[in-house]
Design a protein around this motif. Structure first.
Motif, PDB file in Angstrom:
ATOM      1  N   TYR A  45     -32.063 -32.017  23.726  1.00 46.93           N
ATOM      2  CA  TYR A  45     -30.949 -31.637  22.853  1.00 46.93           C
ATOM      3  C   TYR A  45     -29.668 -31.405  23.652  1.00 46.93           C
ATOM      4  O   TYR A  45     -28.569 -31.741  23.198  1.00 46.93           O
ATOM      5  N   ILE A  46     -29.801 -30.844  24.852  1.00 49.32           N
ATOM      6  CA  ILE A  46     -28.638 -30.675  25.721  1.00 49.32           C
ATOM      7  C   ILE A  46     -28.113 -32.045  26.126  1.00 49.32           C
ATOM      8  O   ILE A  46     -26.904 -32.304  26.086  1.00 49.32           O
ATOM      9  N   GLU A  47     -29.011 -32.943  26.494  1.00 50.32           N
ATOM     10  CA  GLU A  47     -28.613 -34.300  26.858  1.00 50.32           C
ATOM     11  C   GLU A  47     -27.973 -35.019  25.669  1.00 50.32           C
ATOM     12  O   GLU A  47     -26.968 -35.702  25.816  1.00 50.32           O
ATOM     13  N   GLY A  48     -28.542 -34.851  24.488  1.00 50.01           N
ATOM     14  CA  GLY A  48     -27.965 -35.443  23.279  1.00 50.01           C
ATOM     15  C   GLY A  48     -26.581 -34.908  22.975  1.00 50.01           C
ATOM     16  O   GLY A  48     -25.712 -35.649  22.511  1.00 50.01           O
ATOM     17  N   THR A  49     -26.376 -33.631  23.265  1.00 46.83           N
ATOM     18  CA  THR A  49     -25.057 -33.026  23.057  1.00 46.83           C
ATOM     19  C   THR A  49     -24.026 -33.658  23.982  1.00 46.83           C
ATOM     20  O   THR A  49     -22.917 -33.993  23.549  1.00 46.83           O
ATOM     21  N   PHE A  50     -24.385 -33.841  25.257  1.00 42.58           N
ATOM     22  CA  PHE A  50     -23.472 -34.492  26.198  1.00 42.58           C
ATOM     23  C   PHE A  50     -23.136 -35.910  25.739  1.00 42.58           C
ATOM     24  O   PHE A  50     -21.977 -36.324  25.774  1.00 42.58           O
ATOM     25  N   ILE A  51     -24.127 -36.649  25.302  1.00 42.23           N
ATOM     26  CA  ILE A  51     -23.905 -38.015  24.835  1.00 42.23           C
ATOM     27  C   ILE A  51     -23.021 -38.022  23.587  1.00 42.23           C
ATOM     28  O   ILE A  51     -22.102 -38.828  23.464  1.00 42.23           O
ATOM     29  N   SER A  52     -23.265 -37.103  22.674  1.00 39.39           N
ATOM     30  CA  SER A  52     -22.443 -37.000  21.463  1.00 39.39           C
ATOM     31  C   SER A  52     -20.997 -36.667  21.789  1.00 39.39           C
ATOM     32  O   SER A  52     -20.071 -37.235  21.200  1.00 39.39           O
ATOM     33  N   PHE A  53     -20.790 -35.738  22.728  1.00 39.21           N
ATOM     34  CA  PHE A  53     -19.431 -35.416  23.152  1.00 39.21           C
ATOM     35  C   PHE A  53     -18.746 -36.639  23.750  1.00 39.21           C
ATOM     36  O   PHE A  53     -17.571 -36.897  23.491  1.00 39.21           O
ATOM     37  N   GLY A  54     -19.492 -37.404  24.532  1.00 44.24           N
ATOM     38  CA  GLY A  54     -18.920 -38.607  25.127  1.00 44.24           C
ATOM     39  C   GLY A  54     -18.442 -39.592  24.076  1.00 44.24           C
ATOM     40  O   GLY A  54     -17.330 -40.122  24.166  1.00 44.24           O
ATOM     41  N   LEU A  55     -19.257 -39.826  23.078  1.00 47.72           N
ATOM     42  CA  LEU A  55     -18.862 -40.728  21.988  1.00 47.72           C
ATOM     43  C   LEU A  55     -17.685 -40.170  21.202  1.00 47.72           C
ATOM     44  O   LEU A  55     -16.755 -40.906  20.844  1.00 47.72           O
ATOM     45  N   PHE A  56     -17.716 -38.872  20.955  1.00 43.20           N
ATOM     46  CA  PHE A  56     -16.627 -38.216  20.234  1.00 43.20           C
ATOM     47  C   PHE A  56     -15.305 -38.390  20.978  1.00 43.20           C
ATOM     48  O   PHE A  56     -14.282 -38.746  20.386  1.00 43.20           O
ATOM     49  N   PHE A  57     -15.314 -38.171  22.289  1.00 42.02           N
ATOM     50  CA  PHE A  57     -14.085 -38.281  23.070  1.00 42.02           C
ATOM     51  C   PHE A  57     -13.579 -39.714  23.146  1.00 42.02           C
ATOM     52  O   PHE A  57     -12.374 -39.948  23.200  1.00 42.02           O
ATOM     53  N   ILE A  58     -14.490 -40.682  23.130  1.00 42.69           N
ATOM     54  CA  ILE A  58     -14.044 -42.069  23.091  1.00 42.69           C
ATOM     55  C   ILE A  58     -13.314 -42.348  21.776  1.00 42.69           C
ATOM     56  O   ILE A  58     -12.269 -42.976  21.755  1.00 42.69           O
ATOM     57  N   LEU A  59     -13.867 -41.820  20.699  1.00 38.43           N
ATOM     58  CA  LEU A  59     -13.256 -42.064  19.387  1.00 38.43           C
ATOM     59  C   LEU A  59     -11.913 -41.369  19.210  1.00 38.43           C
ATOM     60  O   LEU A  59     -11.041 -41.878  18.518  1.00 38.43           O
ATOM     61  N   ILE A  60     -11.729 -40.204  19.849  1.00 41.80           N
ATOM     62  CA  ILE A  60     -10.455 -39.497  19.649  1.00 41.80           C
ATOM     63  C   ILE A  60      -9.464 -39.699  20.790  1.00 41.80           C
ATOM     64  O   ILE A  60      -8.306 -39.293  20.657  1.00 41.80           O
ATOM     65  N   SER A  61      -9.886 -40.335  21.874  1.00 41.38           N
ATOM     66  CA  SER A  61      -8.984 -40.505  23.003  1.00 41.38           C
ATOM     67  C   SER A  61      -8.818 -41.963  23.414  1.00 41.38           C
ATOM     68  O   SER A  61      -7.723 -42.509  23.331  1.00 41.38           O
ATOM     69  N   LEU A  62      -9.874 -42.587  23.884  1.00 44.35           N
ATOM     70  CA  LEU A  62      -9.750 -43.937  24.434  1.00 44.35           C
ATOM     71  C   LEU A  62      -9.334 -44.965  23.388  1.00 44.35           C
ATOM     72  O   LEU A  62      -8.432 -45.768  23.622  1.00 44.35           O
ATOM     73  N   TRP A  63     -10.006 -44.952  22.266  1.00 43.68           N
ATOM     74  CA  TRP A  63      -9.710 -45.947  21.232  1.00 43.68           C
ATOM     75  C   TRP A  63      -8.281 -45.807  20.696  1.00 43.68           C
ATOM     76  O   TRP A  63      -7.544 -46.800  20.667  1.00 43.68           O
ATOM     77  N   PRO A  64      -7.826 -44.607  20.272  1.00 46.54           N
ATOM     78  CA  PRO A  64      -6.443 -44.483  19.794  1.00 46.54           C
ATOM     79  C   PRO A  64      -5.407 -44.829  20.866  1.00 46.54           C
ATOM     80  O   PRO A  64      -4.372 -45.426  20.555  1.00 46.54           O
ATOM     81  N   SER A  65      -5.678 -44.470  22.123  1.00 46.24           N
ATOM     82  CA  SER A  65      -4.743 -44.805  23.200  1.00 46.24           C
ATOM     83  C   SER A  65      -4.632 -46.314  23.359  1.00 46.24           C
ATOM     84  O   SER A  65      -3.545 -46.849  23.569  1.00 46.24           O
ATOM     85  N   TYR A  66      -5.758 -46.986  23.260  1.00 46.58           N
ATOM     86  CA  TYR A  66      -5.766 -48.440  23.368  1.00 46.58           C
ATOM     87  C   TYR A  66      -4.979 -49.076  22.216  1.00 46.58           C
ATOM     88  O   TYR A  66      -4.117 -49.921  22.427  1.00 46.58           O
ATOM     89  N   ILE A  67      -5.266 -48.649  21.004  1.00 42.70           N
ATOM     90  CA  ILE A  67      -4.650 -49.245  19.815  1.00 42.70           C
ATOM     91  C   ILE A  67      -3.151 -48.945  19.745  1.00 42.70           C
ATOM     92  O   ILE A  67      -2.340 -49.844  19.514  1.00 42.70           O
ATOM     93  N   LYS A  68      -2.769 -47.691  19.948  1.00 38.57           N
ATOM     94  CA  LYS A  68      -1.396 -47.265  19.697  1.00 38.57           C
ATOM     95  C   LYS A  68      -0.465 -47.330  20.898  1.00 38.57           C
ATOM     96  O   LYS A  68       0.744 -47.346  20.725  1.00 38.57           O
ATOM     97  N   THR A  69      -1.008 -47.363  22.115  1.00 35.88           N
ATOM     98  CA  THR A  69      -0.127 -47.154  23.249  1.00 35.88           C
ATOM     99  C   THR A  69      -0.179 -48.243  24.308  1.00 35.88           C
ATOM    100  O   THR A  69       0.757 -49.006  24.461  1.00 35.88           O
ATOM    101  N   HIS A  70      -1.254 -48.297  25.076  1.00 38.57           N
ATOM    102  CA  HIS A  70      -1.207 -49.153  26.261  1.00 38.57           C
ATOM    103  C   HIS A  70      -1.872 -50.516  26.104  1.00 38.57           C
ATOM    104  O   HIS A  70      -1.655 -51.394  26.922  1.00 38.57           O
TER     105      HIS A  70
END
Length: 128
Positions: A45-70
């Motif tokens: 469950y701890i490992e799943g939490t880390f993986i979930s956070f990773g996916l969450f951060f991609i969705l709120i950071s990497l993807w929007p930065s790619y689409i809207k900015t760079h």
């Protein structure tokens, strides 16, 4: 109040590095008999939490930065390869295989957020 993209990338980078350290250190820590009470740190469950956070951060950071900015695909490619290594580690072929792949994957994900942060910084895209 909006969270700045640079703050999200720093949090995501930190959580990915913590994941890499967690995955590398836990097998070593658990191998010492006097520390066997720390077995809960290897919990799925701890490992799943880390993986979930990773996916969450991609969705709120990497993807929007790619689409809207760079429009630079490098951070997304690093993150995708990072998650592929994490998934490979989940195959449980051996403990060493799991640790190596998960650490490489988490490190690649951290590098993806670092790259995204540098791209945004170079374009001076942060909201002030």
């Amino acid at each position: 109040m909006k969270i700045k993209n640079n703050t999200i990338d720093i949090i995501a980078l930190s959580s990915s590095l913590i994941c890499a350290v967690h995955c590398a250190a836990i097998p070593l820590i658990l191998s010492f008999s006097s520390l066997s009470s720390l077995h809960f740190l290897g919990n799925k469950y701890i490992e799943g939490t880390f993986i979930s956070f990773g996916l969450f951060f991609i969705l709120i950071s990497l993807w929007p930065s790619y689409i809207k900015t760079h429009q630079n695909v490098k951070p997304l490619v690093y993150a995708i390869f990072g998650f592929l290594f994490v998934v490979l580690g989940r195959l449980n072929l051996s403990e060493l295989f799991e640790v190596i792949n998960t650490v490489i994957g988490a490190s690649l994900i951290a590098f993806a957020h670092y790259t995204n942060w540098k791209l945004l910084k170079s374009k001076k895209c942060y909201k002030h």
